[in-house]
Design a protein around this motif. Structure first.
Motif, PDB file in Angstrom:
ATOM      1  N   ALA A  11       0.802  -1.226   0.000  1.00 54.19           N
ATOM      2  CA  ALA A  11       0.000   0.000   0.000  1.00 54.19           C
ATOM      3  C   ALA A  11       0.835   1.277   0.000  1.00 54.19           C
ATOM      4  CB  ALA A  11      -0.964  -0.009   1.191  1.00 54.19           C
ATOM      5  N   PRO A  12       1.945   1.348   0.775  1.00 54.46           N
ATOM      6  CA  PRO A  12       2.726   2.599   0.776  1.00 54.46           C
ATOM      7  C   PRO A  12       3.353   2.957  -0.570  1.00 54.46           C
ATOM      8  CG  PRO A  12       3.252   1.240   2.692  1.00 54.46           C
ATOM      9  CD  PRO A  12       2.451   0.387   1.767  1.00 54.46           C
ATOM     10  N   LEU A  13       3.400   2.000  -1.484  1.00 56.84           N
ATOM     11  CA  LEU A  13       4.038   2.256  -2.779  1.00 56.84           C
ATOM     12  C   LEU A  13       3.071   2.744  -3.850  1.00 56.84           C
ATOM     13  CD1 LEU A  13       6.299  -0.924  -3.010  1.00 56.84           C
ATOM     14  CD2 LEU A  13       6.995   1.380  -2.330  1.00 56.84           C
ATOM     15  N   ARG A  14       1.784   2.722  -3.566  1.00 55.75           N
ATOM     16  CA  ARG A  14       0.786   2.971  -4.609  1.00 55.75           C
ATOM     17  C   ARG A  14       0.961   4.341  -5.273  1.00 55.75           C
ATOM     18  NH1 ARG A  14      -3.397  -0.684  -5.003  1.00 55.75           N
ATOM     19  NH2 ARG A  14      -4.600   0.835  -6.208  1.00 55.75           N
ATOM     20  N   ARG A  15       1.142   5.373  -4.476  1.00 56.81           N
ATOM     21  CA  ARG A  15       1.235   6.718  -5.053  1.00 56.81           C
ATOM     22  C   ARG A  15       2.501   6.884  -5.892  1.00 56.81           C
ATOM     23  NH1 ARG A  15      -2.548  10.220  -2.821  1.00 56.81           N
ATOM     24  NH2 ARG A  15      -3.705   9.320  -1.078  1.00 56.81           N
ATOM     25  N   GLU A  16       3.604   6.337  -5.402  1.00 57.87           N
ATOM     26  CA  GLU A  16       4.855   6.407  -6.166  1.00 57.87           C
ATOM     27  C   GLU A  16       4.735   5.694  -7.502  1.00 57.87           C
ATOM     28  OE1 GLU A  16       8.910   6.235  -4.170  1.00 57.87           O
ATOM     29  OE2 GLU A  16       7.647   5.130  -2.765  1.00 57.87           O
ATOM     30  N   ILE A  17       4.122   4.508  -7.464  1.00 60.15           N
ATOM     31  CA  ILE A  17       4.000   3.724  -8.693  1.00 60.15           C
ATOM     32  C   ILE A  17       3.031   4.399  -9.659  1.00 60.15           C
ATOM     33  CG2 ILE A  17       3.229   1.513  -9.635  1.00 60.15           C
ATOM     34  CD1 ILE A  17       4.289   0.214  -7.058  1.00 60.15           C
ATOM     35  N   LEU A  18       1.936   4.968  -9.128  1.00 63.78           N
ATOM     36  CA  LEU A  18       1.006   5.696  -9.991  1.00 63.78           C
ATOM     37  C   LEU A  18       1.721   6.854 -10.689  1.00 63.78           C
ATOM     38  CD1 LEU A  18      -1.908   6.181 -10.989  1.00 63.78           C
ATOM     39  CD2 LEU A  18      -2.202   7.715  -9.029  1.00 63.78           C
ATOM     40  N   ALA A  19       2.527   7.615  -9.942  1.00 69.87           N
ATOM     41  CA  ALA A  19       3.256   8.723 -10.537  1.00 69.87           C
ATOM     42  C   ALA A  19       4.224   8.220 -11.609  1.00 69.87           C
ATOM     43  CB  ALA A  19       4.014   9.498  -9.460  1.00 69.87           C
ATOM     44  N   HIS A  20       4.891   7.099 -11.345  1.00 70.28           N
ATOM     45  CA  HIS A  20       5.825   6.522 -12.318  1.00 70.28           C
ATOM     46  C   HIS A  20       5.084   6.120 -13.593  1.00 70.28           C
ATOM     47  CE1 HIS A  20       9.314   4.366 -13.823  1.00 70.28           C
ATOM     48  NE2 HIS A  20       8.619   3.246 -13.908  1.00 70.28           N
ATOM     49  N   SER A  53      16.267  -8.288  -4.346  1.00 70.35           N
ATOM     50  CA  SER A  53      16.215  -6.832  -4.401  1.00 70.35           C
ATOM     51  C   SER A  53      15.150  -6.388  -3.408  1.00 70.35           C
ATOM     52  CB  SER A  53      15.857  -6.347  -5.814  1.00 70.35           C
ATOM     53  OG  SER A  53      14.552  -6.788  -6.176  1.00 70.35           O
ATOM     54  N   SER A  54      15.064  -5.091  -3.183  1.00 71.81           N
ATOM     55  CA  SER A  54      14.027  -4.600  -2.290  1.00 71.81           C
ATOM     56  C   SER A  54      12.660  -4.776  -2.936  1.00 71.81           C
ATOM     57  CB  SER A  54      14.260  -3.127  -1.962  1.00 71.81           C
ATOM     58  OG  SER A  54      13.975  -2.330  -3.099  1.00 71.81           O
ATOM     59  N   LEU A  55      11.639  -4.837  -2.104  1.00 69.36           N
ATOM     60  CA  LEU A  55      10.276  -4.957  -2.624  1.00 69.36           C
ATOM     61  C   LEU A  55       9.941  -3.763  -3.518  1.00 69.36           C
ATOM     62  CD1 LEU A  55       7.647  -6.614  -2.530  1.00 69.36           C
ATOM     63  CD2 LEU A  55       6.934  -5.194  -0.598  1.00 69.36           C
ATOM     64  N   ARG A  56      10.405  -2.589  -3.138  1.00 67.87           N
ATOM     65  CA  ARG A  56      10.143  -1.385  -3.930  1.00 67.87           C
ATOM     66  C   ARG A  56      10.776  -1.512  -5.319  1.00 67.87           C
ATOM     67  NH1 ARG A  56      12.693   3.628  -4.742  1.00 67.87           N
ATOM     68  NH2 ARG A  56      11.228   5.385  -4.996  1.00 67.87           N
ATOM     69  N   THR A  57      12.037  -1.950  -5.378  1.00 61.60           N
ATOM     70  CA  THR A  57      12.707  -2.121  -6.665  1.00 61.60           C
ATOM     71  C   THR A  57      11.980  -3.152  -7.517  1.00 61.60           C
ATOM     72  OG1 THR A  57      14.862  -1.520  -5.736  1.00 61.60           O
ATOM     73  CG2 THR A  57      14.874  -2.819  -7.767  1.00 61.60           C
ATOM     74  N   TRP A  58      11.562  -4.228  -6.894  1.00 59.59           N
ATOM     75  CA  TRP A  58      10.848  -5.299  -7.599  1.00 59.59           C
ATOM     76  C   TRP A  58       9.551  -4.768  -8.193  1.00 59.59           C
ATOM     77  CZ3 TRP A  58       6.445  -8.474  -5.973  1.00 59.59           C
ATOM     78  CH2 TRP A  58       6.289  -9.642  -6.734  1.00 59.59           C
ATOM     79  N   MET A  59       8.810  -3.972  -7.430  1.00 61.12           N
ATOM     80  CA  MET A  59       7.541  -3.441  -7.899  1.00 61.12           C
ATOM     81  C   MET A  59       7.736  -2.433  -9.042  1.00 61.12           C
ATOM     82  SD  MET A  59       4.919  -4.838  -6.476  1.00 61.12           S
ATOM     83  CE  MET A  59       3.604  -3.638  -6.723  1.00 61.12           C
TER      84      MET A  59
END
Length: 329
Positions: A11-20, A53-59
């Motif tokens: 959930a904390p990654l949703r906004r970052e990924i949407l922007a990407h 890798s980190s979960l963030r990098t993987w996503m």
């Protein structure tokens, strides 16, 4: 891992990924679809995630490749100023071109809902979703966009990018070099943040001039090199005189009170939902304006039409009597 645990962890990654995904596609609608596709792919592949890798990098790796697949065979999303035509004649009636997949605005509420811990990080993040930056990305191939964003926005190493995109490190470096060269040619100058009282007063005067339908007052607030563009109309206009003639000639407002504005924000800059009064006296959605300020006045205005945009920005479907704004929020 259960679906609930998976969702909570990501959930904390949703906004970052949407922007990407927005940077990659130039479309909020497509970005939201790619966000859902990313989470679907991640859920299916979660058992194969080995923490190398980190979960963030993987996503972000999944999101980037989902966007690359989505962009195959699709046309780029320009703004009118990016299609290579000279400024239009404001005396000629603007004509829509709905065949072009135009660049869309990004409501700030989708990527910034709470105050961040580090204001410096916010400044960097806002720069990466500025309309001028995303429009410049549209001049790149999809692969060039991906390499540039992974290297310079997400700060991945060339080796990490090569692994994610199935390229050699040499290919990543050469692609990045070409992408940087293109971006240097098309990027706009940095806009002013409306934090200074003088700039906020300028916005207040801009809104008041529109609500009074005072074209002379609007023109007075425009910078000498102001640009006005309004997809899906491919024509764009430059200079206060041309913009004033455009508004005076083709705006359907009839006088003071015809237009009312509500503040919002898009791509990290002030924006306004402009409502036009109908024959029944009710003000309904007409256009969303994003306003970019310069030292000598309003430097750039990008206008989008469509009632569906107002819902995306969280703006009401119509205005009750007395509902409007003079000062920006």
């Amino acid at each position: 891992m259960s679906e609930e645990e998976f969702t909570a962890r990501l959930a904390p990654l949703r906004r970052e990924i949407l922007a990407h995904c927005y940077r990659m596609t130039g479309s909020v609608h497509d970005a939201e679809d790619m966000l859902q596709e990313t989470y679907l792919r991640a859920w299916r592949a979660m058992r194969g995630f080995e923490n190398r890798s980190s979960l963030r990098t993987w996503m972000f790796r999944i999101a980037t490749n989902a966007c690359l697949t989505h962009l195959e065979g699709r046309r780029r999303r320009p703004l009118p100023t990016g299609i290579g035509a000279p400024p239009a004649d404001p005396s000629e009636q603007p004509r829509m071109d709905t065949s072009v997949p135009w660049l869309e605005p990004l409501p700030d509420s989708l990527v910034w809902s709470t105050a961040p811990a580090d204001p410096a990080e916010t400044a960097v993040a806002r720069e990466t979703v500025r309309l001028a930056f995303v429009a410049a990305l549209q001049h790149l191939t999809a692969q060039q966009r991906a390499v540039l964003l992974l290297r310079e926005v997400l700060a991945w190493s060339a080796a990490e990018v090569a692994d994610a995109l199935d390229l050699s490190v040499a290919a990543v470096n050469s692609t990045l070099q070409r992408a940087r060269a293109h971006m240097a040619n098309v990027q706009d100058v940095a806009p002013l943040e409306p934090t200074d009282p003088r700039h906020r007063q300028l916005l207040e005067r801009y809104v008041a001039a529109f609500e009074a339908y005072d074209v002379a007052a609007i023109v007075e607030l425009l910078a000498a090199d102001v640009v006005w563009e309004m997809p899906p109309f491919p024509g764009w206009y430059q200079g206060p005189v041309a913009v004033g003639e455009l508004i005076a000639t083709w705006c359907p407002a009839t006088g003071p009170g015809s237009m009312r504005l509500l503040p919002t924000s898009a791509n990290g800059l002030p924006a306004y939902g402009l409502y036009m009064r109908g024959e029944d006296g009710v003000h309904r959605p007409f256009q969303v304006q994003q306003v970019t300020l310069g030292e000598d006045g309003v430097r750039h205005v990008t206008v989008w039409f469509g009632a569906e945009l107002f819902a995306r920005f969280g703006l009401p479907a119509e205005l009750a009597p007395g509902q409007g704004v003079v000062a920006p929020g």
